[in-house]
Design an enzyme around this catalytic site. Sequence first.
Site, PDB file in Angstrom:
ATOM      1  N   CYS A   1       0.819  -1.229   0.000  1.00  0.00           N
ATOM      2  CA  CYS A   1       0.000   0.000   0.000  1.00  0.00           C
ATOM      3  C   CYS A   1       0.849   1.274   0.000  1.00  0.00           C
ATOM      4  CB  CYS A   1      -0.941   0.003   1.195  1.00  0.00           C
ATOM      5  SG  CYS A   1      -2.062  -1.401   1.220  1.00  0.00           S
TER       6      CYS A   1
ATOM      7  N   ASN B   1      -9.968  -0.113  -0.465  1.00  0.00           N
ATOM      8  CA  ASN B   1      -8.509  -0.051  -0.409  1.00  0.00           C
ATOM      9  C   ASN B   1      -7.927  -0.609  -1.716  1.00  0.00           C
ATOM     10  OD1 ASN B   1      -5.791  -0.289   0.112  1.00  0.00           O
ATOM     11  ND2 ASN B   1      -6.047  -1.236   2.131  1.00  0.00           N
TER      12      ASN B   1
ATOM     13  N   HIS C   1      -3.401   7.332   2.522  1.00  0.00           N
ATOM     14  CA  HIS C   1      -3.784   6.029   1.980  1.00  0.00           C
ATOM     15  C   HIS C   1      -5.220   5.731   2.400  1.00  0.00           C
ATOM     16  CE1 HIS C   1      -3.917   1.916   0.926  1.00  0.00           C
ATOM     17  NE2 HIS C   1      -3.738   1.443   2.149  1.00  0.00           N
TER      18      HIS C   1
HETATM   19  N1  ACO Z   1     -18.974  -8.362   8.304  1.00  0.00           N
HETATM   20  C1  ACO Z   1     -19.512  -8.607   9.512  1.00  0.00           C
HETATM   21  N2  ACO Z   1     -18.770  -8.939  10.591  1.00  0.00           N
HETATM   22  C2  ACO Z   1     -17.448  -9.005  10.421  1.00  0.00           C
HETATM   23  C3  ACO Z   1     -16.823  -8.761   9.180  1.00  0.00           C
HETATM   24  C4  ACO Z   1     -17.646  -8.443   8.098  1.00  0.00           C
HETATM   25  N3  ACO Z   1     -17.172  -8.192   6.885  1.00  0.00           N
HETATM   26  N4  ACO Z   1     -15.491  -8.910   9.330  1.00  0.00           N
HETATM   27  C5  ACO Z   1     -15.274  -9.219  10.611  1.00  0.00           C
HETATM   28  N5  ACO Z   1     -16.446  -9.292  11.273  1.00  0.00           N
HETATM   29  C6  ACO Z   1     -16.696  -9.620  12.654  1.00  0.00           C
HETATM   30  C7  ACO Z   1     -15.554 -10.336  13.296  1.00  0.00           C
HETATM   31  O1  ACO Z   1     -15.600 -11.716  13.010  1.00  0.00           O
HETATM   32  C8  ACO Z   1     -15.769 -10.031  14.759  1.00  0.00           C
HETATM   33  O2  ACO Z   1     -16.730 -10.914  15.236  1.00  0.00           O
HETATM   34  P1  ACO Z   1     -16.576 -11.604  16.708  1.00  0.00           P
HETATM   35  O3  ACO Z   1     -16.519 -10.442  17.653  1.00  0.00           O
HETATM   36  O4  ACO Z   1     -17.797 -12.453  16.806  1.00  0.00           O
HETATM   37  O5  ACO Z   1     -15.296 -12.353  16.640  1.00  0.00           O
HETATM   38  C9  ACO Z   1     -16.393  -8.642  14.744  1.00  0.00           C
HETATM   39  O6  ACO Z   1     -16.841  -8.431  13.410  1.00  0.00           O
HETATM   40  C10 ACO Z   1     -15.416  -7.554  15.133  1.00  0.00           C
HETATM   41  O7  ACO Z   1     -14.223  -7.753  14.404  1.00  0.00           O
HETATM   42  P2  ACO Z   1     -13.013  -6.821  14.608  1.00  0.00           P
HETATM   43  O8  ACO Z   1     -11.862  -7.406  13.887  1.00  0.00           O
HETATM   44  O9  ACO Z   1     -12.849  -6.492  16.064  1.00  0.00           O
HETATM   45  O10 ACO Z   1     -13.514  -5.500  13.876  1.00  0.00           O
HETATM   46  P3  ACO Z   1     -12.751  -4.161  13.734  1.00  0.00           P
HETATM   47  O11 ACO Z   1     -13.556  -3.091  14.295  1.00  0.00           O
HETATM   48  O12 ACO Z   1     -11.312  -4.286  14.157  1.00  0.00           O
HETATM   49  O13 ACO Z   1     -12.753  -3.976  12.149  1.00  0.00           O
HETATM   50  C11 ACO Z   1     -11.257  -4.215  10.277  1.00  0.00           C
HETATM   51  C12 ACO Z   1     -12.104  -4.928  11.342  1.00  0.00           C
HETATM   52  C13 ACO Z   1     -12.194  -3.360   9.452  1.00  0.00           C
HETATM   53  C14 ACO Z   1     -10.580  -5.251   9.409  1.00  0.00           C
HETATM   54  C15 ACO Z   1     -10.233  -3.336  10.991  1.00  0.00           C
HETATM   55  O14 ACO Z   1      -9.520  -4.048  11.945  1.00  0.00           O
HETATM   56  C16 ACO Z   1      -9.254  -2.710  10.019  1.00  0.00           C
HETATM   57  O15 ACO Z   1      -9.615  -1.943   9.141  1.00  0.00           O
HETATM   58  N6  ACO Z   1      -7.955  -2.999  10.162  1.00  0.00           N
HETATM   59  C17 ACO Z   1      -6.951  -2.447   9.286  1.00  0.00           C
HETATM   60  C18 ACO Z   1      -6.770  -3.386   8.177  1.00  0.00           C
HETATM   61  C19 ACO Z   1      -6.404  -2.741   6.869  1.00  0.00           C
HETATM   62  O16 ACO Z   1      -6.821  -1.653   6.535  1.00  0.00           O
HETATM   63  N7  ACO Z   1      -5.622  -3.477   6.123  1.00  0.00           N
HETATM   64  C20 ACO Z   1      -5.336  -3.084   4.812  1.00  0.00           C
HETATM   65  C21 ACO Z   1      -3.933  -3.108   4.461  1.00  0.00           C
HETATM   66  S1  ACO Z   1      -2.935  -2.137   5.487  1.00  0.00           S
HETATM   67  C22 ACO Z   1      -3.381  -0.712   5.195  1.00  0.00           C
HETATM   68  O17 ACO Z   1      -3.742  -0.445   4.091  1.00  0.00           O
HETATM   69  C23 ACO Z   1      -3.365   0.265   6.317  1.00  0.00           C
END
Ligand code: ACO
Length: 325
Positions: free
Chosen positions: A115, A281, A251
């Site tokens: 990224c 993204n 980003h």
């Molecule tokens: N739909 C519904 N529920 C979901 C989904 C979905 N698509 N994905 C995950 N969940 C659930 C999980 O299973 C979890 O359930 P549980 O509590 O029963 O286990 C619940 O939602 C909460 O999950 P979390 O991981 O705590 O959710 P969070 O608020 O952290 O959001 C996310 C997840 C959006 C992936 C976040 O952590 C994030 O954006 N992280 C950064 C990742 C990123 O951007 N990576 C890209 C590359 S790096 C970069 O570009 C910066």
Amino acid sequence: MAQIFSRIVGTGGYLPEKVLTNHDLESMVDTTHEWIVARTGIHQRHIAAENETTCDLAQQAALQAMDAAGIRPEDIELIIIATTTADQVFPSTACKLQHRLNIPQGPAFDVQAVCAGFIYALDIADKYIRSGTVKRALVVGAETFSRIIDWTDRNTCVLFGDGAGAVILEAAAKPGIIASHITADGRYRNLLEVPGGVSSAYQDVQNGRAYVRMQGHEVFKWAVKALGNEAQDMLAANHLSVDELDWLVPHQANIRIISAMAKRLHIPMERVIKTIHRHGNTSAASVPLALNMAVRDGRIQAGQKILLEAFGGGFTWGSVLIHYI
Ligand code: ACO
């Protein structure tokens, strides 16, 4: 001899025709439009057609940037494509693009910093121009990330999309690019990765199972911290206050990462370019796509100060401070 700088003289962008909405994803995995919007800010993403490759996307964005800059293929002396999803193992997508665009000369190579790739590529191109080696460079961020996504994994498949953005960088008597900085910390490489590759776990590639794996929480925390510190350090090193910055172009990974980082930096969200809702993204394409949109809709104007920054797998991150002239 007078010092040489570089400046952006044209931008371009391209998103594939096919749109995949959050509602479409509801029928593919256990998710909802509301969850995706609340947790990420994403409403839709664009997906390359089956026969469309990263080079096809890069070509469209490059042609638009060349047109905006009013230059011909023979004016370009360097091509750098930032991509994680090259068309082939080799030759590079940049060599393929050089041929497609009938660019008759110069080095052409790909940069792989996920990224943060476009920031890496811009940093390199600026150094080529500042050293007097070349006068004009085509710098592209292009991805078909949909090809390395497990479309049954709701944790990752809702986040990513395909696209390309490009700029033409040209030698100038004044900056232009005021400063750039790139860095990496490989200790955290396992937090965000595609475990399979040509030289390791090749069976995953053969089985079509070389997919993005991510520890979302950890990546989130790291991204906010690294991007916040990066922006603060870049501004301090160049004796600029946040108030003197017209636009932050971060980003586009997650609106919550963007707003947490803006809060840390004390920059109002009105001065942050946000395009994540439109395309998710797009990895290395995200910053040049956002830049291009803000240039074309008139928000970014000559004379303004802009900070581009990105964070990605590796971890890799960096920023580019620009006086838009
Ligand atoms: N739909 C519904 N529920 C979901 C989904 C979905 N698509 N994905 C995950 N969940 C659930 C999980 O299973 C979890 O359930 P549980 O509590 O029963 O286990 C619940 O939602 C909460 O999950 P979390 O991981 O705590 O959710 P969070 O608020 O952290 O959001 C996310 C997840 C959006 C992936 C976040 O952590 C994030 O954006 N992280 C950064 C990742 C990123 O951007 N990576 C890209 C590359 S790096 C970069 O570009 C910066």
